[in-house]
Motif scaffolding. Sequence first.
Motif, PDB file in Angstrom:
ATOM      1  N   GLN A  88     -62.274 -28.219  49.531  1.00 56.61           N
ATOM      2  CA  GLN A  88     -63.693 -28.358  49.816  1.00 56.61           C
ATOM      3  C   GLN A  88     -64.266 -29.501  48.995  1.00 56.61           C
ATOM      4  O   GLN A  88     -64.194 -29.494  47.761  1.00 56.61           O
ATOM      5  N   GLY A  89     -64.787 -30.507  49.676  1.00 55.58           N
ATOM      6  CA  GLY A  89     -65.486 -31.570  48.977  1.00 55.58           C
ATOM      7  C   GLY A  89     -66.876 -31.116  48.582  1.00 55.58           C
ATOM      8  O   GLY A  89     -67.648 -30.652  49.424  1.00 55.58           O
ATOM      9  N   LEU A  90     -67.188 -31.214  47.291  1.00 54.15           N
ATOM     10  CA  LEU A  90     -68.504 -30.804  46.813  1.00 54.15           C
ATOM     11  C   LEU A  90     -69.530 -31.915  47.026  1.00 54.15           C
ATOM     12  O   LEU A  90     -70.667 -31.656  47.421  1.00 54.15           O
ATOM     13  N   THR A  91     -69.109 -33.137  46.720  1.00 52.08           N
ATOM     14  CA  THR A  91     -69.905 -34.329  46.991  1.00 52.08           C
ATOM     15  C   THR A  91     -68.924 -35.403  47.433  1.00 52.08           C
ATOM     16  O   THR A  91     -67.740 -35.136  47.639  1.00 52.08           O
ATOM     17  N   ASP A  92     -69.396 -36.626  47.543  1.00 51.06           N
ATOM     18  CA  ASP A  92     -68.492 -37.719  47.869  1.00 51.06           C
ATOM     19  C   ASP A  92     -67.516 -38.008  46.734  1.00 51.06           C
ATOM     20  O   ASP A  92     -66.524 -38.696  46.937  1.00 51.06           O
ATOM     21  N   ARG A  93     -67.753 -37.470  45.544  1.00 50.82           N
ATOM     22  CA  ARG A  93     -66.933 -37.786  44.381  1.00 50.82           C
ATOM     23  C   ARG A  93     -66.153 -36.596  43.843  1.00 50.82           C
ATOM     24  O   ARG A  93     -65.112 -36.789  43.214  1.00 50.82           O
ATOM     25  N   PHE A  94     -66.614 -35.376  44.083  1.00 49.92           N
ATOM     26  CA  PHE A  94     -65.987 -34.195  43.494  1.00 49.92           C
ATOM     27  C   PHE A  94     -65.456 -33.280  44.602  1.00 49.92           C
ATOM     28  O   PHE A  94     -66.064 -33.155  45.667  1.00 49.92           O
ATOM     29  N   ASP A  95     -64.326 -32.608  44.321  1.00 47.53           N
ATOM     30  CA  ASP A  95     -63.792 -31.625  45.264  1.00 47.53           C
ATOM     31  C   ASP A  95     -63.071 -30.510  44.516  1.00 47.53           C
ATOM     32  O   ASP A  95     -62.786 -30.609  43.322  1.00 47.53           O
ATOM     33  N   ARG A 113     -65.729 -32.718  54.897  1.00 43.85           N
ATOM     34  CA  ARG A 113     -65.385 -32.378  53.511  1.00 43.85           C
ATOM     35  C   ARG A 113     -64.514 -31.148  53.369  1.00 43.85           C
ATOM     36  O   ARG A 113     -64.198 -30.739  52.256  1.00 43.85           O
ATOM     37  N   THR A 114     -64.114 -30.523  54.459  1.00 46.84           N
ATOM     38  CA  THR A 114     -63.347 -29.284  54.376  1.00 46.84           C
ATOM     39  C   THR A 114     -62.003 -29.454  55.068  1.00 46.84           C
ATOM     40  O   THR A 114     -61.930 -30.025  56.152  1.00 46.84           O
TER      41      THR A 114
END
Length: 458
Positions: free
Chosen positions: A364-371, A331-332
Amino acid sequence: VPDGTTVLQMLTLAGWVTEQGSAGRTRIVRFLDGERTDRRAKLDEVVEPGDTIVVPEPYFNPSFSAAAGAPALSFVALRVGRLLTVTPSLPLTQVGIDSNVFNDSGERQTDFVVEARPEIGAELDFGRALVEGYISAGLVYYRRFESERAVEPGYGSTIALDLARRVTLTAGHAFQSSRQRFTFELDPRVRRQVRDTYAEVELGPWGRVGFLVSAQASDQGLPESATFAGEDLQRTLEQRDRRATAGVVFELSPASSLTLSVSAASHRFPLFKERDADSSEFVAEVTFGSRSIVEGTAHVGLLRYGVFDPTAPDYLGPIFGGELWRPFATRTEVGVRGSRGNGSSFQSSVVFAVYDQYGGWVRQGLTDRFDVVLRADRDEYNYQSFADSVVNDIRGERYTTEFGVLLGAHRVALQSTFEERSGDSAYDGWRWGIVYSYGVFHAGTGQRPGTTQRPQRR
Protein backbone atom coordinates in the motif's frame (compact mmCIF):
# COMPACT_ATOMS: atom_id res chain seq x y z
CA VAL A 1 0.29 1.08 -35.79
CA PRO A 2 -0.02 4.45 -37.55
CA ASP A 3 2.70 5.62 -39.90
CA GLY A 4 5.35 7.68 -38.14
CA THR A 5 5.10 5.78 -34.82
CA THR A 6 8.37 5.92 -32.84
CA VAL A 7 9.95 3.21 -30.71
CA LEU A 8 9.00 5.20 -27.60
CA GLN A 9 5.36 5.30 -28.72
CA MET A 10 5.45 1.56 -29.47
CA LEU A 11 6.65 0.79 -25.94
CA THR A 12 3.92 3.02 -24.55
CA LEU A 13 1.25 1.24 -26.62
CA ALA A 14 2.53 -2.08 -25.29
CA GLY A 15 2.03 -0.94 -21.70
CA TRP A 16 5.72 0.01 -21.21
CA VAL A 17 8.38 -2.40 -19.97
CA THR A 18 8.18 -4.61 -16.88
CA GLU A 19 10.60 -4.45 -13.97
CA GLN A 20 12.69 -7.05 -15.84
CA GLY A 21 13.00 -4.84 -18.94
CA SER A 22 15.55 -2.23 -20.01
CA ALA A 23 14.05 0.38 -22.34
CA GLY A 24 17.51 1.83 -22.93
CA ARG A 25 18.69 -1.44 -24.52
CA THR A 26 15.72 -1.82 -26.91
CA ARG A 27 16.59 -3.35 -30.28
CA ILE A 28 14.97 -3.44 -33.73
CA VAL A 29 14.93 -6.66 -35.77
CA ARG A 30 14.32 -5.88 -39.44
CA PHE A 31 14.53 -7.74 -42.75
CA LEU A 32 15.97 -5.87 -45.75
CA ASP A 33 16.02 -7.72 -49.08
CA GLY A 34 15.72 -11.02 -47.20
CA GLU A 35 18.64 -10.21 -44.85
CA ARG A 36 17.99 -10.02 -41.12
CA THR A 37 19.41 -7.06 -39.21
CA ASP A 38 19.44 -6.65 -35.44
CA ARG A 39 20.65 -3.38 -33.93
CA ARG A 40 20.23 -1.02 -31.01
CA ALA A 41 17.22 1.31 -31.39
CA LYS A 42 16.88 4.97 -30.54
CA LEU A 43 13.67 5.77 -28.69
CA ASP A 44 12.80 8.55 -31.14
CA GLU A 45 13.40 6.31 -34.18
CA VAL A 46 10.41 5.65 -36.47
CA VAL A 47 9.42 1.97 -36.87
CA GLU A 48 8.71 0.40 -40.22
CA PRO A 49 6.23 -2.31 -41.35
CA GLY A 50 7.46 -5.76 -40.33
CA ASP A 51 9.77 -4.53 -37.57
CA THR A 52 10.10 -6.55 -34.36
CA ILE A 53 10.86 -4.51 -31.24
CA VAL A 54 12.91 -6.48 -28.67
CA VAL A 55 13.25 -5.28 -25.05
CA PRO A 56 15.96 -7.30 -23.23
CA GLU A 57 16.64 -7.47 -19.52
CA PRO A 58 19.16 -5.11 -17.96
CA TYR A 59 22.44 -6.92 -17.41
CA PHE A 60 22.01 -6.61 -13.64
CA ASN A 61 18.31 -6.94 -12.99
CA PRO A 62 17.43 -4.32 -10.35
CA SER A 63 14.09 -5.84 -9.31
CA PHE A 64 13.49 -6.37 -5.59
CA SER A 65 13.88 -9.80 -3.98
CA ALA A 66 11.83 -10.31 -0.85
CA ALA A 67 14.35 -12.77 0.65
CA ALA A 68 17.19 -10.27 1.01
CA GLY A 69 16.66 -7.43 -1.43
CA ALA A 70 18.40 -7.12 -4.78
CA PRO A 71 19.54 -3.53 -4.83
CA ALA A 72 21.96 -1.89 -7.19
CA LEU A 73 23.23 1.23 -5.43
CA SER A 74 25.26 2.26 -8.44
CA PHE A 75 24.54 1.41 -12.04
CA VAL A 76 26.36 2.81 -15.09
CA ALA A 77 27.09 1.49 -18.55
CA LEU A 78 30.50 2.38 -19.97
CA ARG A 79 30.81 2.22 -23.74
CA VAL A 80 34.25 1.08 -24.95
CA GLY A 81 34.50 1.36 -28.73
CA ARG A 82 31.66 0.27 -31.00
CA LEU A 83 31.18 -3.26 -29.69
CA LEU A 84 32.01 -3.40 -25.97
CA THR A 85 29.88 -2.18 -23.06
CA VAL A 86 31.15 -2.54 -19.46
CA THR A 87 28.65 -2.40 -16.58
CA PRO A 88 29.86 -2.07 -12.96
CA SER A 89 27.33 -2.53 -10.16
CA LEU A 90 27.36 -2.49 -6.36
CA PRO A 91 24.37 -4.41 -4.96
CA LEU A 92 23.92 -4.17 -1.18
CA THR A 93 21.92 -7.28 -0.38
CA GLN A 94 21.48 -7.10 3.39
CA VAL A 95 22.05 -4.82 6.37
CA GLY A 96 20.55 -5.99 9.64
CA ILE A 97 20.48 -8.25 12.66
CA ASP A 98 20.91 -12.04 12.43
CA SER A 99 19.19 -13.30 15.58
CA ASN A 100 20.28 -16.96 15.20
CA VAL A 101 23.78 -16.94 13.73
CA PHE A 102 24.55 -20.63 14.20
CA ASN A 103 21.07 -22.14 13.65
CA ASP A 104 21.06 -23.38 17.24
CA SER A 105 17.81 -22.92 19.13
CA GLY A 106 19.48 -23.70 22.45
CA GLU A 107 22.39 -21.26 22.33
CA ARG A 108 21.25 -18.42 20.12
CA GLN A 109 23.78 -15.80 19.09
CA THR A 110 22.92 -12.42 17.61
CA ASP A 111 25.15 -10.31 15.38
CA PHE A 112 25.09 -7.36 13.01
CA VAL A 113 25.59 -8.42 9.38
CA VAL A 114 26.28 -6.59 6.11
CA GLU A 115 26.27 -8.27 2.69
CA ALA A 116 27.29 -6.70 -0.63
CA ARG A 117 28.00 -8.11 -4.09
CA PRO A 118 30.18 -5.94 -6.33
CA GLU A 119 29.89 -7.03 -9.96
CA ILE A 120 31.39 -6.08 -13.30
CA GLY A 121 29.59 -7.11 -16.47
CA ALA A 122 30.64 -6.87 -20.10
CA GLU A 123 28.75 -7.16 -23.38
CA LEU A 124 30.11 -7.65 -26.89
CA ASP A 125 27.51 -7.04 -29.60
CA PHE A 126 28.46 -8.36 -33.05
CA GLY A 127 24.97 -8.04 -34.53
CA ARG A 128 24.21 -11.72 -35.17
CA ALA A 129 26.15 -12.72 -32.06
CA LEU A 130 25.81 -11.32 -28.55
CA VAL A 131 28.42 -12.29 -25.94
CA GLU A 132 27.96 -11.34 -22.30
CA GLY A 133 29.77 -12.10 -19.06
CA TYR A 134 30.18 -10.99 -15.47
CA ILE A 135 32.52 -11.35 -12.50
CA SER A 136 31.24 -10.90 -8.95
CA ALA A 137 32.64 -11.01 -5.43
CA GLY A 138 30.10 -11.37 -2.65
CA LEU A 139 31.26 -9.87 0.65
CA VAL A 140 29.71 -11.01 3.94
CA TYR A 141 30.65 -9.18 7.14
CA TYR A 142 29.71 -10.21 10.70
CA ARG A 143 30.76 -7.74 13.40
CA ARG A 144 31.35 -10.21 16.27
CA PHE A 145 31.81 -13.63 14.66
CA GLU A 146 34.81 -13.46 12.36
CA SER A 147 34.35 -17.14 11.41
CA GLU A 148 31.16 -16.21 9.55
CA ARG A 149 32.79 -13.57 7.35
CA ALA A 150 33.24 -14.66 3.76
CA VAL A 151 34.12 -13.75 0.21
CA GLU A 152 31.90 -15.39 -2.42
CA PRO A 153 33.41 -15.23 -5.93
CA GLY A 154 31.36 -15.96 -9.03
CA TYR A 155 31.38 -15.55 -12.78
CA GLY A 156 29.21 -16.32 -15.78
CA SER A 157 29.00 -15.93 -19.53
CA THR A 158 26.43 -16.37 -22.27
CA ILE A 159 26.49 -16.31 -26.05
CA ALA A 160 23.48 -15.92 -28.33
CA LEU A 161 23.78 -16.65 -32.05
CA ASP A 162 21.24 -16.02 -34.80
CA LEU A 163 22.06 -19.11 -36.87
CA ALA A 164 19.40 -18.53 -39.49
CA ARG A 165 16.03 -16.92 -39.90
CA ARG A 166 13.91 -17.99 -36.89
CA VAL A 167 16.74 -20.14 -35.45
CA THR A 168 18.60 -18.85 -32.38
CA LEU A 169 21.19 -20.72 -30.28
CA THR A 170 21.89 -19.60 -26.72
CA ALA A 171 24.51 -21.17 -24.45
CA GLY A 172 25.98 -20.21 -21.10
CA HIS A 173 27.95 -21.20 -18.04
CA ALA A 174 27.94 -19.85 -14.49
CA PHE A 175 29.95 -20.56 -11.34
CA GLN A 176 29.29 -19.47 -7.77
CA SER A 177 31.21 -20.20 -4.58
CA SER A 178 28.80 -19.35 -1.81
CA ARG A 179 28.33 -19.47 1.94
CA GLN A 180 24.72 -18.34 1.82
CA ARG A 181 22.22 -20.28 3.87
CA PHE A 182 20.88 -23.34 2.07
CA THR A 183 17.14 -23.68 2.48
CA PHE A 184 14.23 -23.33 4.88
CA GLU A 185 15.24 -26.76 6.23
CA LEU A 186 18.99 -26.12 6.62
CA ASP A 187 20.46 -22.66 7.03
CA PRO A 188 24.05 -22.86 8.32
CA ARG A 189 26.52 -21.01 6.11
CA VAL A 190 28.55 -23.88 4.63
CA ARG A 191 30.80 -23.24 1.63
CA ARG A 192 29.46 -24.81 -1.56
CA GLN A 193 30.34 -24.50 -5.23
CA VAL A 194 27.65 -24.52 -7.88
CA ARG A 195 28.31 -24.87 -11.62
CA ASP A 196 25.53 -24.49 -14.16
CA THR A 197 25.87 -25.00 -17.94
CA TYR A 198 23.09 -24.87 -20.52
CA ALA A 199 22.33 -24.66 -24.22
CA GLU A 200 19.02 -23.82 -25.90
CA VAL A 201 17.76 -23.65 -29.48
CA GLU A 202 14.73 -21.46 -30.25
CA LEU A 203 12.78 -22.11 -33.45
CA GLY A 204 10.29 -19.61 -34.80
CA PRO A 205 8.00 -18.05 -34.11
CA TRP A 206 5.81 -18.98 -37.05
CA GLY A 207 2.76 -16.83 -36.56
CA ARG A 208 1.91 -17.28 -32.91
CA VAL A 209 3.77 -20.56 -32.35
CA GLY A 210 7.42 -21.12 -31.45
CA PHE A 211 9.50 -24.10 -30.29
CA LEU A 212 12.46 -24.60 -27.99
CA VAL A 213 14.86 -27.43 -27.09
CA SER A 214 17.33 -27.13 -24.22
CA ALA A 215 19.86 -29.09 -22.17
CA GLN A 216 21.21 -28.20 -18.74
CA ALA A 217 23.90 -29.58 -16.40
CA SER A 218 24.06 -28.50 -12.74
CA ASP A 219 26.71 -29.59 -10.22
CA GLN A 220 26.85 -28.80 -6.50
CA GLY A 221 29.95 -29.59 -4.45
CA LEU A 222 30.72 -29.22 -0.73
CA PRO A 223 33.96 -29.55 1.29
CA GLU A 224 34.81 -32.69 3.25
CA SER A 225 34.63 -30.82 6.56
CA ALA A 226 31.00 -29.73 6.13
CA THR A 227 28.86 -31.20 8.93
CA PHE A 228 25.66 -30.25 10.70
CA ALA A 229 23.65 -32.09 13.38
CA GLY A 230 25.99 -35.08 13.01
CA GLU A 231 25.43 -35.36 9.25
CA ASP A 232 28.14 -35.32 6.57
CA LEU A 233 26.76 -32.61 4.27
CA GLN A 234 29.14 -33.48 1.44
CA ARG A 235 27.71 -37.00 1.37
CA THR A 236 24.04 -35.98 1.54
CA LEU A 237 24.04 -32.81 -0.59
CA GLU A 238 26.74 -33.18 -3.25
CA GLN A 239 24.71 -33.64 -6.42
CA ARG A 240 24.94 -33.87 -10.22
CA ASP A 241 21.82 -33.09 -12.27
CA ARG A 242 21.34 -33.37 -16.05
CA ARG A 243 18.14 -32.22 -17.79
CA ALA A 244 16.76 -32.13 -21.36
CA THR A 245 13.61 -30.16 -22.23
CA ALA A 246 11.45 -29.66 -25.30
CA GLY A 247 8.60 -27.18 -25.46
CA VAL A 248 6.18 -25.25 -27.61
CA VAL A 249 5.13 -21.64 -26.97
CA PHE A 250 1.73 -20.24 -27.97
CA GLU A 251 1.02 -16.53 -28.01
CA LEU A 252 -2.53 -16.36 -26.68
CA SER A 253 -2.76 -12.58 -26.93
CA PRO A 254 -0.41 -9.61 -26.95
CA ALA A 255 -0.44 -9.82 -23.14
CA SER A 256 -0.33 -13.58 -22.49
CA SER A 257 1.35 -16.79 -23.64
CA LEU A 258 1.16 -20.52 -22.94
CA THR A 259 4.18 -22.84 -22.82
CA LEU A 260 3.86 -26.64 -22.87
CA SER A 261 7.04 -28.57 -22.09
CA VAL A 262 8.27 -32.07 -21.34
CA SER A 263 11.59 -32.87 -19.72
CA ALA A 264 13.68 -35.79 -18.53
CA ALA A 265 16.39 -35.54 -15.90
CA SER A 266 18.95 -37.61 -14.01
CA HIS A 267 19.88 -36.93 -10.38
CA ARG A 268 23.13 -38.44 -9.11
CA PHE A 269 24.71 -38.31 -5.66
CA PRO A 270 28.39 -39.36 -6.01
CA LEU A 271 28.78 -40.20 -2.29
CA PHE A 272 25.23 -41.44 -1.64
CA LYS A 273 24.25 -43.86 -4.42
CA GLU A 274 21.06 -44.92 -2.64
CA ARG A 275 19.57 -41.56 -3.59
CA ASP A 276 20.28 -41.79 -7.33
CA ALA A 277 17.11 -41.22 -9.34
CA ASP A 278 15.65 -40.30 -12.72
CA SER A 279 12.68 -38.02 -13.22
CA SER A 280 10.34 -36.81 -15.94
CA GLU A 281 7.74 -34.08 -15.93
CA PHE A 282 5.13 -32.36 -18.04
CA VAL A 283 4.46 -28.67 -17.35
CA ALA A 284 1.97 -26.12 -18.67
CA GLU A 285 2.88 -22.52 -17.88
CA VAL A 286 0.88 -19.35 -18.53
CA THR A 287 2.39 -15.86 -18.53
CA PHE A 288 0.25 -12.76 -18.09
CA GLY A 289 1.51 -9.33 -19.11
CA SER A 290 0.76 -5.88 -17.77
CA ARG A 291 -2.44 -5.51 -19.83
CA SER A 292 -4.04 -8.67 -18.40
CA ILE A 293 -6.44 -8.73 -15.47
CA VAL A 294 -3.58 -10.13 -13.37
CA GLU A 295 0.18 -10.13 -13.97
CA GLY A 296 2.78 -12.85 -13.44
CA THR A 297 3.22 -16.53 -14.26
CA ALA A 298 1.64 -19.78 -13.11
CA HIS A 299 2.39 -23.41 -13.97
CA VAL A 300 0.94 -26.84 -13.26
CA GLY A 301 2.40 -30.20 -14.15
CA LEU A 302 2.92 -33.86 -13.39
CA LEU A 303 6.20 -35.16 -11.96
CA ARG A 304 7.49 -38.71 -11.78
CA TYR A 305 10.56 -39.11 -9.55
CA GLY A 306 11.90 -42.69 -9.57
CA VAL A 307 14.62 -43.74 -7.11
CA PHE A 308 16.92 -46.61 -8.11
CA ASP A 309 16.96 -48.17 -4.63
CA PRO A 310 14.06 -50.69 -4.62
CA THR A 311 13.40 -50.08 -0.92
CA ALA A 312 12.99 -46.35 -1.40
CA PRO A 313 9.67 -44.64 -2.26
CA ASP A 314 8.98 -43.00 -5.61
CA TYR A 315 6.84 -39.94 -6.29
CA LEU A 316 4.14 -39.57 -8.92
CA GLY A 317 1.98 -36.56 -8.47
CA PRO A 318 1.22 -32.94 -9.25
CA ILE A 319 3.62 -30.04 -9.17
CA PHE A 320 2.64 -26.41 -9.45
CA GLY A 321 3.84 -22.93 -8.80
CA GLY A 322 3.66 -19.32 -9.71
CA GLU A 323 3.24 -15.77 -8.63
CA LEU A 324 0.27 -13.61 -9.60
CA TRP A 325 -0.50 -10.07 -8.60
CA ARG A 326 -2.90 -7.28 -9.45
CA PRO A 327 -2.50 -3.53 -9.02
CA PHE A 328 -5.51 -1.59 -7.75
CA ALA A 329 -5.73 2.11 -8.51
CA THR A 330 -2.21 3.56 -8.43
CA ARG A 331 -0.95 2.71 -4.94
CA THR A 332 -2.20 -0.77 -4.04
CA GLU A 333 -0.85 -4.18 -5.10
CA VAL A 334 -2.17 -7.57 -3.95
CA GLY A 335 -0.40 -10.82 -4.83
CA VAL A 336 -0.29 -14.54 -4.10
CA ARG A 337 2.33 -17.20 -4.73
CA GLY A 338 2.70 -20.92 -4.21
CA SER A 339 4.60 -23.96 -5.34
CA ARG A 340 5.10 -27.69 -4.95
CA GLY A 341 8.32 -29.45 -5.89
CA ASN A 342 10.87 -31.91 -4.59
CA GLY A 343 14.49 -31.70 -3.47
CA SER A 344 17.22 -33.18 -1.32
CA SER A 345 17.53 -33.13 2.45
CA PHE A 346 20.69 -32.94 4.55
CA GLN A 347 19.39 -35.88 6.60
CA SER A 348 20.79 -39.26 5.50
CA SER A 349 17.58 -41.10 6.47
CA VAL A 350 15.61 -39.09 3.86
CA VAL A 351 15.40 -40.16 0.21
CA PHE A 352 13.93 -36.83 -0.93
CA ALA A 353 11.51 -34.19 0.31
CA VAL A 354 8.27 -32.94 -1.22
CA TYR A 355 7.81 -29.34 -0.22
CA ASP A 356 4.92 -26.93 -0.45
CA GLN A 357 5.30 -23.18 -0.19
CA TYR A 358 2.44 -20.68 -0.02
CA GLY A 359 2.28 -16.98 0.55
CA GLY A 360 0.92 -13.62 -0.33
CA TRP A 361 1.48 -9.93 0.08
CA VAL A 362 -0.18 -6.54 0.10
CA ARG A 363 1.60 -3.34 -0.79
CA GLN A 364 0.00 0.00 0.00
CA GLY A 365 1.43 3.33 -1.05
CA LEU A 366 0.81 5.89 1.68
CA THR A 367 1.98 8.84 -0.41
CA ASP A 368 4.08 9.24 -3.52
CA ARG A 369 7.15 8.72 -1.30
CA PHE A 370 6.16 6.26 1.44
CA ASP A 371 4.71 2.74 1.31
CA VAL A 372 4.01 -0.30 3.49
CA VAL A 373 4.39 -3.98 2.49
CA LEU A 374 2.90 -6.90 4.46
CA ARG A 375 3.90 -10.48 3.57
CA ALA A 376 3.04 -13.92 4.94
CA ASP A 377 4.57 -17.25 3.88
CA ARG A 378 4.24 -20.88 4.92
CA ASP A 379 6.70 -23.71 4.15
CA GLU A 380 6.17 -27.46 4.56
CA TYR A 381 8.76 -30.20 4.05
CA ASN A 382 7.21 -33.67 3.75
CA TYR A 383 9.99 -36.25 3.96
CA GLN A 384 10.08 -39.54 2.04
CA SER A 385 12.37 -41.72 4.15
CA PHE A 386 14.22 -44.98 3.61
CA ALA A 387 12.74 -48.21 4.97
CA ASP A 388 12.75 -48.50 8.77
CA SER A 389 13.44 -44.77 9.14
CA VAL A 390 11.09 -42.27 10.74
CA VAL A 391 11.63 -38.59 10.07
CA ASN A 392 9.46 -35.77 11.34
CA ASP A 393 8.16 -33.33 8.75
CA ILE A 394 8.90 -29.65 9.35
CA ARG A 395 6.72 -26.62 8.92
CA GLY A 396 7.20 -22.95 9.38
CA GLU A 397 5.73 -19.51 8.91
CA ARG A 398 7.24 -16.12 8.19
CA TYR A 399 5.57 -12.75 8.63
CA THR A 400 7.28 -9.66 7.25
CA THR A 401 6.52 -5.97 7.52
CA GLU A 402 8.30 -3.23 5.58
CA PHE A 403 8.07 0.51 5.79
CA GLY A 404 9.63 1.99 2.66
CA VAL A 405 10.83 5.40 1.57
CA LEU A 406 11.16 6.16 -2.16
CA LEU A 407 14.16 8.37 -2.97
CA GLY A 408 14.06 8.90 -6.71
CA ALA A 409 15.03 5.59 -8.30
CA HIS A 410 16.03 4.16 -4.89
CA ARG A 411 13.86 2.56 -2.25
CA VAL A 412 15.03 2.20 1.36
CA ALA A 413 12.93 0.09 3.72
CA LEU A 414 12.97 -0.93 7.36
CA GLN A 415 12.15 -4.63 7.48
CA SER A 416 11.12 -6.83 10.39
CA THR A 417 10.45 -10.57 10.05
CA PHE A 418 9.10 -13.05 12.57
CA GLU A 419 9.88 -16.67 11.72
CA GLU A 420 8.68 -19.81 13.46
CA ARG A 421 9.88 -23.27 12.46
CA SER A 422 9.13 -26.74 13.85
CA GLY A 423 11.14 -29.96 13.69
CA ASP A 424 14.74 -30.79 14.58
CA SER A 425 15.88 -27.32 13.49
CA ALA A 426 13.15 -25.55 15.47
CA TYR A 427 13.46 -21.80 15.71
CA ASP A 428 11.31 -18.82 16.46
CA GLY A 429 12.39 -15.23 16.64
CA TRP A 430 12.63 -11.83 15.03
CA ARG A 431 15.04 -10.57 12.42
CA TRP A 432 15.48 -6.89 11.61
CA GLY A 433 17.25 -5.09 8.85
CA ILE A 434 17.35 -2.46 6.16
CA VAL A 435 16.80 -3.41 2.51
CA TYR A 436 17.45 -1.35 -0.59
CA SER A 437 16.21 -1.61 -4.14
CA TYR A 438 16.99 0.28 -7.32
CA GLY A 439 14.59 0.65 -10.24
CA VAL A 440 10.98 -0.51 -10.38
CA PHE A 441 9.84 -2.02 -7.08
CA HIS A 442 7.81 -5.24 -7.00
CA ALA A 443 6.85 -6.86 -3.70
CA GLY A 444 6.90 -10.51 -4.87
CA THR A 445 9.77 -13.01 -5.08
CA GLY A 446 9.11 -15.30 -8.03
CA GLN A 447 11.82 -17.98 -8.23
CA ARG A 448 10.47 -21.45 -8.70
CA PRO A 449 11.70 -23.53 -5.69
CA GLY A 450 13.88 -26.51 -6.30
CA THR A 451 15.45 -25.11 -9.47
CA THR A 452 18.75 -23.47 -10.18
CA GLN A 453 18.70 -20.08 -11.83
CA ARG A 454 20.63 -20.54 -15.02
CA PRO A 455 22.47 -17.70 -16.73
CA GLN A 456 20.00 -15.90 -18.96
CA ARG A 457 20.40 -13.97 -22.18
CA ARG A 458 20.07 -10.46 -20.75
